[in-house]
Scaffold this motif. Structure first.
Motif, PDB file in Angstrom:
ATOM      1  N   GLN A  89       6.452  -9.516   1.855  1.00 55.67           N
ATOM      2  CA  GLN A  89       7.720  -8.804   1.669  1.00 55.67           C
ATOM      3  C   GLN A  89       8.065  -8.701   0.179  1.00 55.67           C
ATOM      4  O   GLN A  89       7.929  -9.671  -0.569  1.00 55.67           O
ATOM      5  CB  GLN A  89       8.832  -9.534   2.406  1.00 55.67           C
ATOM      6  CG  GLN A  89      10.190  -8.849   2.303  1.00 55.67           C
ATOM      7  CD  GLN A  89      11.257  -9.621   3.066  1.00 55.67           C
ATOM      8  OE1 GLN A  89      11.040 -10.741   3.494  1.00 55.67           O
ATOM      9  NE2 GLN A  89      12.416  -9.006   3.218  1.00 55.67           N
TER      10      GLN A  89
ATOM     11  N   TRP B 260       1.621   7.673  -1.703  1.00 55.56           N
ATOM     12  CA  TRP B 260       2.827   6.950  -1.318  1.00 55.56           C
ATOM     13  C   TRP B 260       2.924   5.656  -2.097  1.00 55.56           C
ATOM     14  O   TRP B 260       1.917   4.977  -2.348  1.00 55.56           O
ATOM     15  CB  TRP B 260       2.829   6.628   0.172  1.00 55.56           C
ATOM     16  CG  TRP B 260       4.064   5.876   0.604  1.00 55.56           C
ATOM     17  CD1 TRP B 260       5.309   6.376   0.794  1.00 55.56           C
ATOM     18  CD2 TRP B 260       4.157   4.475   0.871  1.00 55.56           C
ATOM     19  NE1 TRP B 260       6.190   5.384   1.164  1.00 55.56           N
ATOM     20  CE2 TRP B 260       5.504   4.199   1.228  1.00 55.56           C
ATOM     21  CE3 TRP B 260       3.234   3.426   0.847  1.00 55.56           C
ATOM     22  CZ2 TRP B 260       5.946   2.921   1.551  1.00 55.56           C
ATOM     23  CZ3 TRP B 260       3.679   2.138   1.166  1.00 55.56           C
ATOM     24  CH2 TRP B 260       5.011   1.898   1.516  1.00 55.56           C
ATOM     25  N   SER B 261       4.145   5.315  -2.511  1.00 58.29           N
ATOM     26  CA  SER B 261       4.438   4.037  -3.149  1.00 58.29           C
ATOM     27  C   SER B 261       5.735   3.513  -2.558  1.00 58.29           C
ATOM     28  O   SER B 261       6.695   4.278  -2.375  1.00 58.29           O
ATOM     29  CB  SER B 261       4.593   4.187  -4.667  1.00 58.29           C
ATOM     30  OG  SER B 261       3.373   4.596  -5.265  1.00 58.29           O
ATOM     31  N   GLY B 262       5.766   2.220  -2.255  1.00 63.04           N
ATOM     32  CA  GLY B 262       6.989   1.668  -1.704  1.00 63.04           C
ATOM     33  C   GLY B 262       6.977   0.160  -1.646  1.00 63.04           C
ATOM     34  O   GLY B 262       5.917  -0.470  -1.625  1.00 63.04           O
ATOM     35  N   LYS B 263       8.199  -0.413  -1.640  1.00 63.33           N
ATOM     36  CA  LYS B 263       8.363  -1.849  -1.469  1.00 63.33           C
ATOM     37  C   LYS B 263       8.175  -2.204   0.005  1.00 63.33           C
ATOM     38  O   LYS B 263       8.676  -1.509   0.893  1.00 63.33           O
ATOM     39  CB  LYS B 263       9.758  -2.286  -1.924  1.00 63.33           C
ATOM     40  CG  LYS B 263      10.020  -2.108  -3.419  1.00 63.33           C
ATOM     41  CD  LYS B 263       9.219  -3.105  -4.253  1.00 63.33           C
ATOM     42  CE  LYS B 263       9.578  -3.007  -5.729  1.00 63.33           C
ATOM     43  NZ  LYS B 263       8.788  -3.941  -6.558  1.00 63.33           N
ATOM     44  N   LEU B 264       7.480  -3.282   0.272  1.00 57.02           N
ATOM     45  CA  LEU B 264       7.146  -3.653   1.642  1.00 57.02           C
ATOM     46  C   LEU B 264       8.274  -4.478   2.265  1.00 57.02           C
ATOM     47  O   LEU B 264       8.802  -5.398   1.638  1.00 57.02           O
ATOM     48  CB  LEU B 264       5.831  -4.424   1.671  1.00 57.02           C
ATOM     49  CG  LEU B 264       4.642  -3.641   1.094  1.00 57.02           C
ATOM     50  CD1 LEU B 264       3.366  -4.463   1.165  1.00 57.02           C
ATOM     51  CD2 LEU B 264       4.461  -2.308   1.818  1.00 57.02           C
TER      52      LEU B 264
ATOM     53  N   ILE C  60      -1.937  -3.205  -4.490  1.00 63.21           N
ATOM     54  CA  ILE C  60      -0.800  -4.061  -4.188  1.00 63.21           C
ATOM     55  C   ILE C  60      -0.357  -4.743  -5.480  1.00 63.21           C
ATOM     56  O   ILE C  60      -1.161  -5.311  -6.204  1.00 63.21           O
ATOM     57  CB  ILE C  60      -1.156  -5.133  -3.140  1.00 63.21           C
ATOM     58  CG1 ILE C  60      -1.401  -4.485  -1.774  1.00 63.21           C
ATOM     59  CG2 ILE C  60      -0.054  -6.181  -3.030  1.00 63.21           C
ATOM     60  CD1 ILE C  60      -0.131  -3.963  -1.124  1.00 63.21           C
ATOM     61  N   LYS C  61       0.947  -4.670  -5.765  1.00 65.36           N
ATOM     62  CA  LYS C  61       1.494  -5.327  -6.957  1.00 65.36           C
ATOM     63  C   LYS C  61       2.526  -6.366  -6.547  1.00 65.36           C
ATOM     64  O   LYS C  61       3.214  -6.215  -5.549  1.00 65.36           O
ATOM     65  CB  LYS C  61       2.138  -4.294  -7.881  1.00 65.36           C
ATOM     66  CG  LYS C  61       1.156  -3.333  -8.521  1.00 65.36           C
ATOM     67  CD  LYS C  61       1.874  -2.414  -9.489  1.00 65.36           C
ATOM     68  CE  LYS C  61       0.894  -1.488 -10.201  1.00 65.36           C
ATOM     69  NZ  LYS C  61       1.606  -0.603 -11.159  1.00 65.36           N
TER      70      LYS C  61
ATOM     71  N   GLN D 214       6.500  -6.961  -2.087  1.00 69.40           N
ATOM     72  CA  GLN D 214       5.409  -6.414  -2.885  1.00 69.40           C
ATOM     73  C   GLN D 214       5.432  -4.891  -2.812  1.00 69.40           C
ATOM     74  O   GLN D 214       5.988  -4.297  -1.882  1.00 69.40           O
ATOM     75  CB  GLN D 214       4.062  -6.937  -2.384  1.00 69.40           C
ATOM     76  CG  GLN D 214       3.783  -8.380  -2.729  1.00 69.40           C
ATOM     77  CD  GLN D 214       2.373  -8.802  -2.360  1.00 69.40           C
ATOM     78  OE1 GLN D 214       1.933  -8.622  -1.232  1.00 69.40           O
ATOM     79  NE2 GLN D 214       1.649  -9.367  -3.324  1.00 69.40           N
ATOM     80  N   GLN D 215       4.828  -4.260  -3.811  1.00 64.51           N
ATOM     81  CA  GLN D 215       4.747  -2.805  -3.811  1.00 64.51           C
ATOM     82  C   GLN D 215       3.338  -2.372  -3.436  1.00 64.51           C
ATOM     83  O   GLN D 215       2.354  -2.869  -3.970  1.00 64.51           O
ATOM     84  CB  GLN D 215       5.097  -2.228  -5.178  1.00 64.51           C
ATOM     85  CG  GLN D 215       4.993  -0.698  -5.217  1.00 64.51           C
ATOM     86  CD  GLN D 215       5.604  -0.101  -6.455  1.00 64.51           C
ATOM     87  OE1 GLN D 215       6.730  -0.450  -6.816  1.00 64.51           O
ATOM     88  NE2 GLN D 215       4.883   0.790  -7.120  1.00 64.51           N
ATOM     89  N   MET D 216       3.266  -1.425  -2.506  1.00 63.13           N
ATOM     90  CA  MET D 216       1.982  -0.853  -2.106  1.00 63.13           C
ATOM     91  C   MET D 216       1.888   0.564  -2.675  1.00 63.13           C
ATOM     92  O   MET D 216       2.827   1.364  -2.540  1.00 63.13           O
ATOM     93  CB  MET D 216       1.838  -0.799  -0.584  1.00 63.13           C
ATOM     94  CG  MET D 216       0.518  -0.201  -0.104  1.00 63.13           C
ATOM     95  SD  MET D 216       0.418  -0.031   1.708  1.00 63.13           S
ATOM     96  CE  MET D 216       0.351  -1.749   2.205  1.00 63.13           C
ATOM     97  N   ASN D 217       0.772   0.869  -3.316  1.00 65.11           N
ATOM     98  CA  ASN D 217       0.509   2.203  -3.839  1.00 65.11           C
ATOM     99  C   ASN D 217      -0.740   2.750  -3.154  1.00 65.11           C
ATOM    100  O   ASN D 217      -1.788   2.094  -3.150  1.00 65.11           O
ATOM    101  CB  ASN D 217       0.286   2.165  -5.356  1.00 65.11           C
ATOM    102  CG  ASN D 217       1.493   1.624  -6.099  1.00 65.11           C
ATOM    103  OD1 ASN D 217       2.634   1.943  -5.768  1.00 65.11           O
ATOM    104  ND2 ASN D 217       1.258   0.803  -7.102  1.00 65.11           N
TER     105      ASN D 217
END
Length: 280
Positions: free
Chosen positions: A216, A250-254, A279-280, A218-221
């Motif tokens: 939760q 797509w990029s977004g916070k999980l 994943i960042k 993390q950012q997924m690109n």
């Protein structure tokens, strides 16, 4: 009847899908004039799905259906499969007569070179065999909210337009996970890396599913490219809710910890693609 209006051009020169009717998990009646879903395109005439062979499996033990009889609390599943639709519905009835559920489906119309998917989330109340539902439908990049009354019995689910038959919940779940898709592949990063690029091909009507464990916050690109610009992906959260549909980037916070699904498919024909996951 759940109406989903689509006015989307997939690629230059491709047909425009102007109107799509979807109803729950989708079994057809014997009357071919009432078929769901119906895809109308121009200039290619839409394909009519065959009649569904009823799925005869077990479901929660209750007495035989009677008019107006309310089901006992529990989980009930329904399924349908035609040439244009693969769908499953899961209905959960609570002790306080509350009802919730989901519908997941994929649509394909080879004659129109059209491939898509949709998800529905249902919530409402059950009185006798009538379920008053608030329904959120996500198809491609469109989200619609409707209010409908469905009739639900042990053996049938009737949306007011179509009637569907029951399925064993374990079997239906397995079919939902495998229909049109190859075995899920877990995404792993090289030591010290936080991204990777997957090179693969998917044939028409099938899907590739990738699993990626993340936390939760993390950012997924994600980014996908294909030789004919005909590959897209869906992103599905650990709770089964679809975060993004029919995307190329797509990029977004999980929102939660767990395994995220990245489902890749072709919009027309076979697709050779490169999917970059970070994943960042």
């Amino acid at each position: 009847m759940l109406q989903i209006m689509i006015n989307k051009r997939f690629l230059p020169g491709a047909v425009v899908i102007s109107l799509l009717y979807l109803t729950g998990c989708g079994q057809t009646n014997s009357n071919s004039a009432s078929v769901s879903p119906t895809v109308t395109s121009s200039p290619v005439a839409s394909a009519q799905p065959d009649t569904v062979t009823p799925v005869s499996q077990t479901s929660p033990t209750t007495s035989p259906d009677k008019a107006g009889k309310q089901l006992a609390p529990g989980k009930y599943c329904y399924a349908a499969k035609t040439k244009t639709l693969d769908a499953t519905a899961e209905i959960n009835i609570g002790a306080a007569n509350n009802i919730s559920g989901t519908v997941q489906a994929t649509i394909q119309n080879p004659a129109a070179s059209y491939y898509s998917s949709y998800n529905q989330t249902l919530i409402g109340e059950l009185a006798a065999d009538k379920a008053k539902l608030n329904i959120v439908t996500q198809i491609e990049e469109d989200t619609q909210n409707t209010q409908e009354t469905w009739t639900i019995t042990e053996s049938k689910l009737n949306t007011g337009r179509e009637t569907f038959t029951k399925a064993n919940c374990t079997t239906a779940t397995a079919e939902k996970e495998t229909t049109g898709a190859r075995k899920p592949v877990r995404v792993n990063f090289a030591s010290g890396a936080n991204s990777t690029t997957i090179k693969q091909s998917v044939i028409r009507g099938e899907r590739d599913t990738y699993l990626l464990g993340a936390k939760q916050g993390q950012q997924m690109n994600l980014k996908i490219t294909s030789l004919e610009n005909n590959a897209v992906f869906d992103v599905i959260a650990p709770d089964g809710k679809t975060i993004k549909q029919e995307a190329t980037t797509w990029s977004g916070k999980l929102p939660a910890n767990g395994d995220y699904q990245i489902v890749v498919g072709g919009t027309r024909g076979n697709a050779t693609y490169e999917l970059t996951v970070e994943i960042k």
